[in-house]
Structures are given as structure tokens and as C-alpha cells.
Design a protein around this motif. Structure first.
Motif, PDB file in Angstrom:
ATOM      1  N   ASP B 124     -14.635  15.783 -10.093  1.00 51.59           N
ATOM      2  CA  ASP B 124     -13.652  16.809  -9.831  1.00 51.59           C
ATOM      3  C   ASP B 124     -14.213  17.666  -9.276  1.00 51.59           C
ATOM      4  OD1 ASP B 124     -11.763  18.784 -10.511  1.00 51.59           O
ATOM      5  OD2 ASP B 124     -10.676  17.127 -11.388  1.00 51.59           O
ATOM      6  N   PRO B 125     -13.672  18.404  -8.019  1.00 47.85           N
ATOM      7  CA  PRO B 125     -14.269  19.598  -7.547  1.00 47.85           C
ATOM      8  C   PRO B 125     -14.406  20.907  -8.612  1.00 47.85           C
ATOM      9  CG  PRO B 125     -12.362  18.907  -6.232  1.00 47.85           C
ATOM     10  CD  PRO B 125     -12.331  18.002  -7.484  1.00 47.85           C
ATOM     11  N   SER B 126     -13.595  20.845  -9.557  1.00 48.97           N
ATOM     12  CA  SER B 126     -13.779  22.013 -10.478  1.00 48.97           C
ATOM     13  C   SER B 126     -15.029  21.909 -11.229  1.00 48.97           C
ATOM     14  CB  SER B 126     -12.291  21.832 -11.580  1.00 48.97           C
ATOM     15  OG  SER B 126     -12.770  20.762 -12.409  1.00 48.97           O
ATOM     16  N   TRP B 127     -15.648  20.762 -11.373  1.00 52.45           N
ATOM     17  CA  TRP B 127     -16.727  20.698 -12.058  1.00 52.45           C
ATOM     18  C   TRP B 127     -17.833  21.614 -11.349  1.00 52.45           C
ATOM     19  CZ3 TRP B 127     -18.716  19.185 -16.531  1.00 52.45           C
ATOM     20  CH2 TRP B 127     -20.019  18.848 -16.743  1.00 52.45           C
ATOM     21  N   THR B 128     -18.038  22.033 -10.166  1.00 54.51           N
ATOM     22  CA  THR B 128     -18.947  22.723  -9.593  1.00 54.51           C
ATOM     23  C   THR B 128     -18.451  23.862  -8.962  1.00 54.51           C
ATOM     24  OG1 THR B 128     -19.097  21.319  -7.590  1.00 54.51           O
ATOM     25  CG2 THR B 128     -20.998  21.008  -9.363  1.00 54.51           C
ATOM     26  N   SER B 129     -17.119  24.235  -8.865  1.00 52.60           N
ATOM     27  CA  SER B 129     -16.386  25.228  -7.915  1.00 52.60           C
ATOM     28  C   SER B 129     -16.960  26.649  -8.532  1.00 52.60           C
ATOM     29  CB  SER B 129     -15.088  25.227  -7.959  1.00 52.60           C
ATOM     30  OG  SER B 129     -14.339  25.178  -9.464  1.00 52.60           O
ATOM     31  N   LEU B 130     -17.439  26.718  -9.763  1.00 52.27           N
ATOM     32  CA  LEU B 130     -18.154  28.000 -10.440  1.00 52.27           C
ATOM     33  C   LEU B 130     -19.560  28.098 -10.024  1.00 52.27           C
ATOM     34  CD1 LEU B 130     -15.658  28.749 -12.867  1.00 52.27           C
ATOM     35  CD2 LEU B 130     -15.665  30.036 -10.719  1.00 52.27           C
ATOM     36  N   GLY B 131     -20.109  26.959  -9.571  1.00 57.03           N
ATOM     37  CA  GLY B 131     -21.870  26.914  -9.614  1.00 57.03           C
ATOM     38  C   GLY B 131     -22.048  25.804 -10.169  1.00 57.03           C
ATOM     39  N   THR B 132     -23.481  25.723 -10.304  1.00 55.67           N
ATOM     40  CA  THR B 132     -24.187  24.523 -10.885  1.00 55.67           C
ATOM     41  C   THR B 132     -23.978  24.528 -12.450  1.00 55.67           C
ATOM     42  OG1 THR B 132     -25.965  24.586  -9.395  1.00 55.67           O
ATOM     43  CG2 THR B 132     -26.357  23.772 -11.620  1.00 55.67           C
ATOM     44  N   LYS B 133     -23.500  23.361 -13.034  1.00 51.04           N
ATOM     45  CA  LYS B 133     -23.399  23.089 -14.365  1.00 51.04           C
ATOM     46  C   LYS B 133     -24.391  21.866 -14.848  1.00 51.04           C
ATOM     47  CE  LYS B 133     -18.599  23.388 -15.335  1.00 51.04           C
ATOM     48  NZ  LYS B 133     -17.241  23.000 -15.606  1.00 51.04           N
ATOM     49  N   ALA B 134     -25.207  22.426 -15.593  1.00 54.15           N
ATOM     50  CA  ALA B 134     -26.033  21.073 -16.414  1.00 54.15           C
ATOM     51  C   ALA B 134     -25.122  20.204 -17.087  1.00 54.15           C
ATOM     52  CB  ALA B 134     -26.850  21.799 -17.327  1.00 54.15           C
ATOM     53  N   LEU B 135     -25.802  18.844 -16.812  1.00 50.31           N
ATOM     54  CA  LEU B 135     -25.220  17.591 -17.557  1.00 50.31           C
ATOM     55  C   LEU B 135     -25.940  17.483 -18.919  1.00 50.31           C
ATOM     56  CD1 LEU B 135     -25.319  15.493 -14.389  1.00 50.31           C
ATOM     57  CD2 LEU B 135     -23.177  16.005 -15.572  1.00 50.31           C
ATOM     58  N   SER B 136     -24.875  17.072 -19.705  1.00 46.80           N
ATOM     59  CA  SER B 136     -25.450  16.732 -21.224  1.00 46.80           C
ATOM     60  C   SER B 136     -25.687  15.512 -21.527  1.00 46.80           C
ATOM     61  CB  SER B 136     -24.446  17.706 -22.142  1.00 46.80           C
ATOM     62  OG  SER B 136     -23.614  18.477 -21.593  1.00 46.80           O
ATOM     63  N   ALA B 137     -26.301  15.185 -22.559  1.00 42.47           N
ATOM     64  CA  ALA B 137     -26.431  13.944 -22.958  1.00 42.47           C
ATOM     65  C   ALA B 137     -25.134  13.194 -23.234  1.00 42.47           C
ATOM     66  CB  ALA B 137     -27.431  13.874 -24.300  1.00 42.47           C
ATOM     67  N   GLY B 138     -24.957  11.984 -22.804  1.00 43.77           N
ATOM     68  CA  GLY B 138     -23.512  11.300 -23.007  1.00 43.77           C
ATOM     69  C   GLY B 138     -22.663  11.283 -21.789  1.00 43.77           C
ATOM     70  N   ALA B 139     -23.055  12.375 -20.762  1.00 46.71           N
ATOM     71  CA  ALA B 139     -22.080  12.639 -19.533  1.00 46.71           C
ATOM     72  C   ALA B 139     -21.857  11.021 -18.975  1.00 46.71           C
ATOM     73  CB  ALA B 139     -22.733  13.678 -18.837  1.00 46.71           C
ATOM     74  N   LYS B 140     -20.643  10.864 -18.776  1.00 49.17           N
ATOM     75  CA  LYS B 140     -20.209   9.562 -17.812  1.00 49.17           C
ATOM     76  C   LYS B 140     -19.785  10.040 -16.670  1.00 49.17           C
ATOM     77  CE  LYS B 140     -18.844   6.706 -21.885  1.00 49.17           C
ATOM     78  NZ  LYS B 140     -20.369   6.399 -21.986  1.00 49.17           N
ATOM     79  N   LEU B 141     -20.364   9.311 -15.544  1.00 43.66           N
ATOM     80  CA  LEU B 141     -20.259   9.593 -14.230  1.00 43.66           C
ATOM     81  C   LEU B 141     -19.540   8.375 -13.723  1.00 43.66           C
ATOM     82  CD1 LEU B 141     -23.696  11.333 -13.905  1.00 43.66           C
ATOM     83  CD2 LEU B 141     -21.385  12.434 -13.892  1.00 43.66           C
ATOM     84  N   SER B 142     -18.789   8.619 -12.709  1.00 42.96           N
ATOM     85  CA  SER B 142     -17.800   7.516 -12.214  1.00 42.96           C
ATOM     86  C   SER B 142     -18.320   7.357 -10.358  1.00 42.96           C
ATOM     87  CB  SER B 142     -16.445   7.676 -12.096  1.00 42.96           C
ATOM     88  OG  SER B 142     -16.269   7.563 -13.340  1.00 42.96           O
ATOM     89  N   ILE B 143     -18.243   6.264 -10.001  1.00 48.35           N
ATOM     90  CA  ILE B 143     -18.251   6.083  -8.498  1.00 48.35           C
ATOM     91  C   ILE B 143     -17.649   4.900  -8.020  1.00 48.35           C
ATOM     92  CG2 ILE B 143     -19.725   4.760  -6.968  1.00 48.35           C
ATOM     93  CD1 ILE B 143     -21.833   6.751  -7.162  1.00 48.35           C
ATOM     94  N   ALA B 144     -16.867   5.159  -6.783  1.00 49.17           N
ATOM     95  CA  ALA B 144     -16.034   4.002  -6.097  1.00 49.17           C
ATOM     96  C   ALA B 144     -16.999   3.495  -5.301  1.00 49.17           C
ATOM     97  CB  ALA B 144     -15.039   4.629  -5.215  1.00 49.17           C
ATOM     98  N   PRO B 145     -17.350   2.132  -5.759  1.00 45.05           N
ATOM     99  CA  PRO B 145     -18.594   1.703  -5.197  1.00 45.05           C
ATOM    100  C   PRO B 145     -18.572   1.312  -3.588  1.00 45.05           C
ATOM    101  CG  PRO B 145     -17.423   0.020  -6.303  1.00 45.05           C
ATOM    102  CD  PRO B 145     -16.920   1.462  -6.561  1.00 45.05           C
ATOM    103  N   SER B 146     -19.508   1.131  -2.995  1.00 48.64           N
ATOM    104  CA  SER B 146     -19.330   0.541  -1.491  1.00 48.64           C
ATOM    105  C   SER B 146     -20.492  -0.580  -1.318  1.00 48.64           C
ATOM    106  CB  SER B 146     -19.826   1.790  -0.704  1.00 48.64           C
ATOM    107  OG  SER B 146     -21.126   2.283  -0.864  1.00 48.64           O
TER     108      SER B 146
END
Lengths: 244, 278
Positions: B124-146
Motif C-alpha cells: 500500500d503506498p500509504s506504508w511509505t508515503s510519510l517516509g521509511t517505516k521499520a518492519l517488525s517481527a511477524g510482518a506479512k508481505l505479499s507479491i503477485a508472482p511473475s
């Protein structure tokens, strides 16, 4: 002079992906107007390779892609900019921001008033009657330096900075005032707090205001805080705080 | 949609991508990968556009669990990466099977490692629209694979802990005392522990007076070297504040800012004056 009408004194390379445009070193409204006019004109000119701008009191940093635009070509472009009508219109937004002054929201209000040999009521009147200009954005996302605060003397910073200033705190130092958009450490004197969120990562742009905007504070009572806070939380934009 | 979990985030991990810094006028830092070249290479290795998101890991890497099979690549610092306990190489595409774990440890060489995954990240663009955000343990990330037909390889670089970097004179170069200038260019400056994405504090012996204590606040771009009142330089990088009031002695050029991104605390830099060619 590189551009008489815009008041541009010099343009120098600033690293290999930026240039610094310098105006007369006079910190005043006219210089700020010239900085903004130059930025707006460059934006409107749509020069390929221009990436971003950082406006400041007496300078404008322009960031560009050196594979699309060379520094000499950029200088030529700036030299031949037309004088924009914007320098005459000075288009900007005026924000009306509610502030709950004093008490727990403004722990330094009494000290600051005493320093200026005023009552807290007089201090609130001085702070809220002034129409401020957004001089500069920096320090942290959404943080704006607003001025001028029309006190007879510059307000000194706190001897000991605070480790944790609550979000929305309205503060003053020297002849500027600000609102902390996020919790932060800081040495400015906290005189009140606003329930308005200045930053919202879900909006584009995610910051409420920009350099050149005007700001007017208005006092609210502590019993009104919750209503304003709810309203601010439900808002999906910032339009409701403008003149329109 | 492919998902993966950041089981352990490491010392400081964040999502970064190369993008135009359109938000700097709002006081939001330039951001982006600290070593753009490594980030670009990681993406190219998996067939992503160079400006796709990457995971940037600092000094101590993360542990990631992949729910589905995918193609990944690691570049930047050598963090002894292992896939289910087997050492894997950087600078080439790697096939990952479903449920495998990638574990990175302390950086043996360099400072920041980059993980690219073949596909389009769903961030989501809002994740970094205010700058860098550190990721925490358990963070889930998604990718539309190619589908990645990955055959590219890059030579594996070694990141030096002792570098010489050319700099162009900065906006206040002429207002800084000649004595301080001689001191500045003759020192081998050490990266302090108090360094991060905002900038590197440079440590060295106290020199002569700088001659200029502050300036009217003006813009800051990554690579700018500020000199504070105490005479200690700060080399500003991706997450620096966009305006500042300290004199700007010089600027590291864009390609060399990537080199800075791989310098660990304790690494040293010597700066070399380079005349501006315009």
C-alpha cells in the motif's frame, strides 16, 4: 543576477543531481514569494528531467535527472523563465486550526506569558489573532515553521527540551510557531494543542499544508476537544479547514 | 498471491524502492535504498523493473518464511544467507520452494543487504508515503508472482571498509575557514555507531574553527556533508531532513552515495576534492 524579475541571484550545482537557486539573502515575504513563484513556474514549464523542489527561506533546491537534463541546460531554462502571474496573485490556501490553549495541553503558556509580561489571555489573543505564513517544511514530515509571532521579544526556547511532546502540540520559539505533527522531542514552548491531524498517509499528498500557505489559529474550550477530535478523525480530507 | 512472513526482522529492515522524490517539498525525506545500485541489481536478477520494491536489511539480517515457491536474489552485504540451513550465493537468482526459510545473520562485509522477489509487490503506498517505516517481527508481505526466466548473474563485489570518496564543493564551501578545510581533507573520518539512514556521523580529531556556525535554513539532498558547530561532519543520506541550518561543505555524488550505504560503523572515509566540471 540570473533572473531579474524573479530575484534569482545565482544558480550553482549542488551535487550532480541538484542545483541550488539562491535569492537575495533577505528573510522576508517578498523573497518567499519569489521562491514560490520560481518553483511554480518551473513546475508549469514541465521541463523533462525535473524531479523535485525544496523551497526554503532564501533558496530553492531543484532535483533533476542528469541523464535527461544537464546543469548548463537547467541554468538556461531558469534564465529564460517568463515572469509568472503567480508572483502577483500569490495563490495559497488559508487554514483555520482549532487550538485548546493552556492547561495540560499548553504547559508552557503561563511561563511564556509571564516572560512577555502578559496574562495568559493576552498571550492567547496575540497568538490566535495573527495570520501566519508557512515559511518552511522540514524537521519531520508535516512540520511547518510558521511566522511571524508578533511578540515584542523573541520567545526563548525551553532550557531543557522535552523528551516527548504530544502529537498536535502547538509551540512557539523565537518568532515562529509550529504544530508537532507526530510525537517528538523538542525545545519549543508548548502553549496549546490541536485535535487536527496534520499528516495522513492515506491521502495524496499526505501532508495538509505547503510552503506559502496561511494559517489562522482559533481557541476552543477543553470541553469541545472531544467533538473536534472525532470530527478530525472522521474527515477524509482537509478541505473543511480552509476558507472555501 | 504469494505471501511471506518476516519471522525475525533483523536489526533494521524496511521496504524501499527507487522512485522520484516528489514528496520532498512537503518535508518528507528522499528515502529509497541506501545502496541503489545493489537494489537495482537485485531486481534485475529476478526480472523485476529496477524500481520495484526490495527488502533492505541493515547489519543483521532477517529470517523470512516463504509460503509459496518463488525466485529471489540477494545483493549488497554478505550476511551469510542460508536457505533451510544451506548457504546460498548472492548476485544470482535463487529458486525457493514453498515453506522454505531464508535466514540472514550479521554482515561480514558491507552494511546493507537487499532481497528482491520475482513479481510485483503488493505494498500500500500509504506504508511509505510519510517516509521509511521499520518492519517488525511477524510482518506479512505479499507479491503477485511473475514467471522468472532468470539467467543473469553479476560478479559478487567486496565492500571496502576504507574508502576514498570524491566530493564537489558545497554551497557554503567558500565560507568555511581554509584551516578547517585543510583539516577536513587530510583526515580519515570514521563512521560513528550513531549512524543510520538519516546520515553518518563522522568522527575524527577536533580541528580548527569552522568559521561559519549556521546558515539560513536551506534544502538538503542525499550526499550533503554538513559541518556542525563542534566541527564534526555529518554525511546526510536517504532519510535526512529536507532542510537544514548547518553549513554545507561538500556533496558526495550520486553513485558514491551507494558506496556510503555500505559503510558500517568503524569504516573510514577520506574525502578528495573534485572541481565542479561546469
Amino acid at each position: 543576477m540570473e533572473h531579474q524579475a524573479l530575484g534569482i541571484m545565482s544558480i550553482i550545482p549542488y551535487g550532480d543531481r541538484a542545483a541550488l537557486i539562491r535569492f537575495e539573502a533577505q528573510v522576508n515575504a517578498l523573497t518567499r514569494q519569489r521562491v514560490r513563484a520560481t518553483q511554480r513556474t518551473l513546475e508549469q514549464a514541465g521541463v523533462p528531467g525535473m524531479l523535485a523542489y525544496i523551497p526554503a527561506h532564501t533558496s530553492l533546491t531543484v532535483c533533476f535527472d542528469p541523464t535527461l537534463l544537464s546543469f548548463p541546460a537547467l541554468v538556461q531554462t531558469i534564465r529564460s523563465l517568463p515572469l509568472p502571474s503567480a508572483i502577483i496573485e500569490d495563490v495559497h490556501t488559508t487554514w483555520h486550526i482549532p487550538v485548546c490553549y493552556g492547561g495540560n495541553f499548553g504547559p508552557d503558556l503561563e511561563t511564556v506569558a509571564a516572560f512577555h509580561k502578559m496574562t495568559a489571555t493576552e498571550m492567547i489573543a496575540i497568538h490566535s489573532q495573527q495570520r501566519y505564513e508557512v515559511y518552511l517544511l522540514g524537521f519531520m514530515a508535516g512540520f511547518a515553521y510558521l511566522g511571524p509571532v508578533p511578540t515584542p521579544l523573541p520567545t526563548p526556547r525551553r532550557q531543557t527540551p522535552r523528551v516527548q511532546i504530544p502529537v498536535g502540540s502547538v509551540a512557539i520559539a523565537d518568532r515562529q510557531t509550529c504544530i508537532y505533527p507526530s510525537e517528538s522531542a523538542g525545545g519549543w514552548q508548548v502553549i496549546g494543542r490541536t485535535p487536527i491531524r496534520l499528516i495522513n498517509e492515506h491521502l495524496q499528498p499526505p501532508i495538509m499544508w505547503q510552503v506559502g500557505d496561511r494559517v489562522q489559529f482559533f481557541p476552543i474550550e477543553s470541553r469541545e476537544w472531544d467533538d473536534w477530535h472525532t470530527k478530525a478523525g472522521l474527515a477524509t480530507d482537509w478541505e473543511w479547514l480552509t476558507d472555501n | 498471491m504469494h505471501t511471506f512472513t518476516l519471522e525475525k526482522p533483523g536489526l533494521f529492515s524496511s521496504l524501499q524502492r527507487i522512485a522520484p522524490p516528489s514528496q520532498v517539498a512537503y518535508g518528507i525525506p528522499f528515502g529509497g535504498p541506501m545502496d541503489r545500485e545493489s537494489a537495482r541489481q537485485a531486481n534485475q536478477l529476478v526480472g523485476n523493473t529496477p524500481s520495484e520494491w526490495v527488502l533492505e536489511m541493515t547489519l543483521v539480517g532477517a529470517r523470512i518464511r516463504f509460503e509459496q515457491a518463488c525466485v529471489i536474489a540477494l545483493t549488497g552485504a554478505d550476511m551469510g544467507a542460508m536457505l533451510d540451513g544451506q548457504l546460498v550465493a548472492r548476485y544470482q537468482p535463487l529458486s525457493v520452494q514453498a515453506h522454505q526459510r531464508l535466514t540472514l545473520k550479521g554482515a561480514k562485509n558491507g552494511c546493507r543487504a537487499y532481497l528482491a522477489i520475482g513479481g510485483t509487490w503488493q505494498v500500500d503506498p500509504s506504508w511509505t508515503s510519510l517516509g521509511t517505516k521499520a518492519l517488525s517481527a511477524g510482518a506479512k508481505l505479499s507479491i503477485a508472482p511473475s514467471t522468472v526466466h532468470a539467467t543473469l548473474r553479476y560478479p559478487t563485489p567486496t565492500f571496502s571498509d576504507k574508502v576514498s570518496i570524491p566530493i564537489w564543493p558545497g554551497p557554503e564551501f567558500d565560507h568555511i575557514s581554509r584551516a578547517y578545510m585543510a583539516h577536513f581533507f587530510s583526515q580519515r573520518w570514521q563512521i560513528s555507531q550513531n549512524s543510520n539512514r538519516v546520515g553518518c556521523r563522522l568522527e575524527g580529531p577536533t580541528g580548527p574553527a569552522v568559521g561559519l556556525t549556521d546558515i539560513i535554513s536551506s534544502g538538503i539532498v542525499p550526499g550533503t556533508i554538513q559541518i556542525t558547530g563542534s566541527g564534526q561532519p555529518i554525511l546526510l543520506t536517504a532519510d535526512a531532513q529536507t532542510t537544514g541550518g548547518y553549513p554545507r561543505l561538500g556533496n558526495v555524488l550520486a553513485a558514491d552515495v551507494d558506496v556510503v550505504g555500505q559503510l558500517r560503523p568503524g569504516a573510514t572515509i577520506r574525502f578528495v576534492y573534485q572541481a565542479i566540471p561546469f
